[in-house]
Scaffold this motif. Structure first.
Motif: not given
Ligand SMILES: *Cc1c(COP(=O)(O)O)cnc(C)c1O
Length: 347
Positions: A93-95, A117-118, A129-134, A163-165
């Motif tokens: 999957n992708c975000i 979808a985030c 934070e939400r991106i990393i959690k999804s 995010i990259l980290d």
């Protein structure tokens, strides 16, 4: 996570199509290898499959090495190649971060890849934070568009690094509008973050949407796999030549950019004076998103007057929003005139 471990298993067995021209780099030879027509009409030969002259120039302009570049038939081709390289159909999957560019979802569906979808925050800022959690099991790609289409805002380098980290898959940063932005490209991060792939295009700031030239900048490992799986002659010879000359003609490019910058400010100022305009979202691109009293009515009025803008109401948090591309000075003046008439009617 190593890039090698992210690549789809079937591609490890792939033997790419090899054209004879791949194996020979001189120009003073008799080419009797490719069943071409020998009579010169400017396009009788197959194009350079790896676009070496164009890459050399792009490398100079973008401050990267030619081995860090993949060129596509529009950046949409690059985006498609990324799915094919890294995502196993019906498994991975992708975000995506809506409201954003529609092609990520179209290409994910085409490749049978689930699209998570985030959403951005309601003010369109990025919720890191939400991106990393999804991120879930088998999340292979996060698509970040910056400046974002249709909202016009950017992710900061610090947010991107967050995010990259932590994310172990590929981060695709779509910088289609970066040349219009005050923020610098994230290309400086490529050395440190091998999972970052930056996608740019000649379609917007370079004024060459008709050529279909997009490109990816990344770590050599990602670029090598994308080059292996792309169609061998994906960029035709006329487009390669024209792109080269556009890149060499920096003066026109810079003059256009400056003009668009000035005209964007003027257009935004004029819009702010109009009563039916409720909000203009700050934009780092060659368009801006504007919230009006009633976007359908406004859109239809403009259309009747022969002006086509993009209605984005159905997108998340974009109720009553129109996306307006900056035109020539004369076009913008016409738009302002028509909008002023509309303003009179709607008092
Ligand atoms: C316009 C645009 C592109 C460019 O696509 P091309 O195929 O290179 O013309 C890519 N990404 C976004 C977000 C865009 O708005």
């Amino acid at each position: 996570m190593k890039i090698e471990d992210l690549i789809r298993p079937n591609l490890k067995k792939l033997v790419p199509y090899s054209s004879a021209r791949n194996e020979f780099s001189g120009s003073e030879a008799l080419f009797l290898d490719a069943n071409e027509n020998p009579y010169n009409n400017g396009v009788n030969r197959y194009p350079d499959p790896l676009q070496n002259r164009l890459k050399a120039e792009l490398a100079k302009v973008k401050g990267v090495k030619p081995e860090q570049i993949i060129i596509g038939n529009g950046s949409d081709e690059i985006l498609d190649l990324i799915f094919r390289a890294f995502c196993r159909p019906s498994i991975d999957n992708c975000i995506i971060l809506p409201p954003t560019y529609g092609m990520y979802r179209v290409l994910s569906t085409l490749n049978d890849i689930e699209c998570i979808a985030c959403p951005l925050n309601p003010d369109f800022s990025f919720n890191i934070e939400r991106i990393i959690k999804s991120v879930k099991e088998n999340t292979k790609i996060i698509f970040i568009c910056s400046p974002n289409n249709p909202t016009g805002n950017c992710i900061s380098i610090a947010e991107l690094v967050e995010i990259l980290d932590v994310f172990e898959g590929i981060v695709v940063l779509d910088e289609a509008y970066i040349d219009f932005s005050d923020q610098a490209s994230a290309a400086g991060l490529l050395e440190k973050y091998p999972t970052l792939l930056i996608v740019q295009t000649l379609s917007k700031a370079y004024g060459a949407a008709g050529l279909r030239i997009g490109f990816g900048l990344g770590n050599w490992e990602i670029i090598t796999i994308l080059n292996r799986i792309k169609p061998p002659y994906n960029i035709n010879s006329l487009s390669q030549e024209k792109a080269l000359s556009l890149l060499q003609n920096e003066y026109v490019y810079k003059a256009n950019l400056q003009q668009l910058q000035v005209d964007k400010l003027k257009l935004e100022q004029a819009f702010l004076q109009m009563q039916f305009v409720q909000h203009i979202f700050p934009s780092e691109a060659n368009f801006f998103l504007v919230r009006v009293k009633d976007s359908k009515v406004t859109y239809n009025y403009l259309k009747e007057q022969g002006i086509i803008v993009r209605e984005r109401s159905h997108e998340l948090y974009c109720e009553n929003c129109l996306r307006i591309t900056i035109g020539t000075t004369q076009e913008n003046e016409k738009l302002i005139k028509v909008m002023n008439n509309f303003n009179q009617i709607n008092r």
